[in-house]
Design an enzyme around this catalytic site. Structure first.
Site, PDB file in Angstrom:
ATOM      1  N   ARG A 151      35.048  12.769  44.370  1.00 44.58           N
ATOM      2  CA  ARG A 151      34.803  14.020  43.634  1.00 44.58           C
ATOM      3  C   ARG A 151      33.350  14.099  43.174  1.00 44.58           C
ATOM      4  O   ARG A 151      32.838  15.184  42.912  1.00 44.58           O
ATOM      5  CB  ARG A 151      35.772  14.146  42.444  1.00 44.58           C
ATOM      6  CG  ARG A 151      35.543  15.385  41.578  1.00 44.58           C
ATOM      7  CD  ARG A 151      36.806  15.837  40.863  1.00 44.58           C
ATOM      8  NE  ARG A 151      37.430  14.757  40.119  1.00 44.58           N
ATOM      9  CZ  ARG A 151      37.037  14.326  38.918  1.00 44.58           C
ATOM     10  NH1 ARG A 151      36.021  14.893  38.314  1.00 44.58           N
ATOM     11  NH2 ARG A 151      37.687  13.347  38.316  1.00 44.58           N
ATOM     12  N   TYR A 174      30.195  41.323  46.856  1.00 45.12           N
ATOM     13  CA  TYR A 174      31.406  40.948  47.597  1.00 45.12           C
ATOM     14  C   TYR A 174      32.630  41.121  46.685  1.00 45.12           C
ATOM     15  O   TYR A 174      32.547  40.849  45.479  1.00 45.12           O
ATOM     16  CB  TYR A 174      31.251  39.494  48.081  1.00 45.12           C
ATOM     17  CG  TYR A 174      32.538  38.871  48.509  1.00 45.12           C
ATOM     18  CD1 TYR A 174      33.237  39.375  49.597  1.00 45.12           C
ATOM     19  CD2 TYR A 174      33.084  37.801  47.817  1.00 45.12           C
ATOM     20  CE1 TYR A 174      34.432  38.827  49.987  1.00 45.12           C
ATOM     21  CE2 TYR A 174      34.285  37.228  48.202  1.00 45.12           C
ATOM     22  CZ  TYR A 174      34.960  37.756  49.289  1.00 45.12           C
ATOM     23  OH  TYR A 174      36.148  37.221  49.665  1.00 45.12           O
ATOM     24  N   ASP A 209      22.905  35.568  46.531  1.00 43.23           N
ATOM     25  CA  ASP A 209      23.860  35.215  47.577  1.00 43.23           C
ATOM     26  C   ASP A 209      23.169  35.487  48.918  1.00 43.23           C
ATOM     27  O   ASP A 209      22.910  36.639  49.269  1.00 43.23           O
ATOM     28  CB  ASP A 209      25.129  36.064  47.406  1.00 43.23           C
ATOM     29  CG  ASP A 209      26.226  35.684  48.389  1.00 43.23           C
ATOM     30  OD1 ASP A 209      25.888  35.236  49.500  1.00 43.23           O
ATOM     31  OD2 ASP A 209      27.417  35.858  48.053  1.00 43.23           O
ATOM     32  N   LYS A 229      30.740  31.328  56.544  1.00 42.05           N
ATOM     33  CA  LYS A 229      30.225  32.377  57.426  1.00 42.05           C
ATOM     34  C   LYS A 229      29.189  31.787  58.404  1.00 42.05           C
ATOM     35  O   LYS A 229      29.501  30.873  59.127  1.00 42.05           O
ATOM     36  CB  LYS A 229      29.648  33.491  56.558  1.00 42.05           C
ATOM     37  CG  LYS A 229      30.580  33.926  55.407  1.00 42.05           C
ATOM     38  CD  LYS A 229      31.872  34.492  55.938  1.00 42.05           C
ATOM     39  CE  LYS A 229      32.803  35.114  54.917  1.00 42.05           C
ATOM     40  NZ  LYS A 229      33.240  34.380  53.767  1.00 42.05           N
TER      41      LYS A 229
END
Ligand SMILES: Cc1ncc(COP(=O)(O)O)c(C=O)c1O
Length: 395
Positions: free
Chosen positions: A59, A112, A184, A209
């Site tokens: 983690r 978005y 972004d 993406k």
């Protein structure tokens, strides 16, 4: 040769790649492990803050994740990067590193759908207020700024309308006003634009993406300076635990090696398709930053390098039903959410990604019902055009 001085394509291939010491494997093996074996001395060094080369628990750190982060940081021109389990994990983690209860964020008007939901439903519950600005001018930013404004948030190409913001003045304003700027960069990728080189503080990505590019990974990334990365690591990232799997990181590493080649193909196909759509009698309007008719074409031409991206939007003549008829008739392009894959994908924001939004909110974002958003793939563009042509014949 200094790796940092190498050109983009060379860094896409080589950055973050460390052939395996033991076997000589050129492609680094994937470290599928949740925990690491070390010594009490190493642990002491780690606890004293010298974490270089020490892994304790998945983690916190994983070698495959580190390599993926190194490649992203190199391509973004950032000191550091932090990989996350998704793009939404990157956005929420990055912002929560500096925005707390009682604080305020200024955001561009269109974001978005998931980001919009975060800003309008989750953040208000945490007593974080978001103002959406119709124009990101310095006058509008001055007027929107409050004593508790901690962040200004933007997308490089607005999703899904494909409008383009003039970003440099916003970064300059943020610096002068001691507000952290977040961008972004999912739609443009560092191949077209590197916000940090222009003064942005933090870049976020949905690596799902173009960064990964093959439609087989969900992930995100934050690129920023070393101090902010450490701040995130030792707080929100560590305790919320939005870590990606080593496999997702390994896929991302492999995907990034061809980012420049893929982006060239996406941009070239998108430009040809947008020009073809613009002259089609069944098409009402086309939105593509590479078209001279795009309202911010000049900004995009000045701001981006190597092309205008792979996303094209168009409105068919008629309404929601006509758009659906066209979508139903497509053979090659897939009707699916997401973008940036090798395959051409088609979505209708009014019924999909932005379908949960109130119609007036959608209208305020400039999203029309007949609007179809295409993520143009790297197939032969003549086949993509032929597919859309036969589908448009349906209306
Ligand atoms: C511009 C943009 N940012 C962020 C996200 C969220 O990314 P993810 O689905 O990887 O969480 C998306 C998803 O479509 C997006 O288009």
């Amino acid at each position: 040769m200094d790796k940092k001085a190498m050109k983009f394509a060379t860094r896409a291939v080589h950055a973050g790649q460390h052939p395996d010491h033991e076997t000589g494997a050129l492609v680094s093996p994937m470290f599928l492990t949740s925990t690491f074996v070390f010594t009490p001395e190493k642990m002491e060094r780690y606890m004293n803050g010298d974490k270089e080369g020490i892994f304790t628990y998945g983690r916190s750190r994983n070698p495959t994740q580190n390599m993926f982060q190194e490649k992203i940081a190199s391509l973004e021109g950032a000191e550091m990067a932090l990989a996350t389990a998704s793009g939404m994990a990157a956005i929420s983690t990055a912002l929560l590193g500096c925005v707390h209860a009682g604080d305020h964020i200024i955001a561009c008007k269109t974001v978005y759908g998931g980001t919009f939901a975060l800003f309008t439903s989750i953040f208000p519950e945490l007593n974080i207020d978001v103002t959406f600005l119709p124009e990101m001018t310095t006058e509008a930013l001055d007027a929107a700024k409050r004593p508790n404004t901690k962040a200004v948030y933007m997308e490089t190409i607005l999703n899904p309308t494909l409008e383009v913001l003039d970003l440099q003045p916003v970064f300059d304003w943020a610096r002068e006003n001691k507000v952290r700027s977040f961008v972004d960069n999912t739609f443009t990728t560092p191949y077209l634009y590197r916000p940090i080189e222009h003064g942005a503080d933090v870049v976020v990505h949905s690596t799902t993406k173009y960064i990964n590019g093959h439609g087989d990974h969900i992930g995100g990334a934050i690129a920023c300076d070393a101090a902010y990365q450490e701040k995130l690591r030792s707080s929100v990232y560590q305790e919320f635990g939005p870590v990606p799997s080593p496999f997702a990181c390994w896929l991302g590493l492999r995907g990034l090696k061809t980012l420049h080649l893929r982006m060239r193909g996406h941009c070239e196909n998108a430009q040809k398709l947008a020009e073809w759509l613009e002259q089609h009698p069944k098409v009402e309007s086309v939105s593509y930053p590479g078209l001279k008719s795009h309202p911010q074409h000049e900004i995009a031409a000045r701001q981006f390098e190597n092309g205008f991206g792979g996303m094209v939007g168009f409105c068919v003549k008629g309404g929601i039903r006509e758009a659906q008829k066209v979508i139903n008739k497509l053979n090659l392009a897939y009707y699916a959410v997401s973008l940036g894959d090798l395959d051409t994908l088609v979505e209708q924001p009014a019924t999909m990604t932005h379908g949960k939004m109130a119609p007036e909110d959608r209208a305020a974002m400039g999203i029309q019902d007949s609007y179809i958003r295409l993520s143009v793939g790297v197939e032969d563009v003549e086949d993509i055009i032929a597919d859309i042509d036969q589908a448009l014949a349906e209306i």
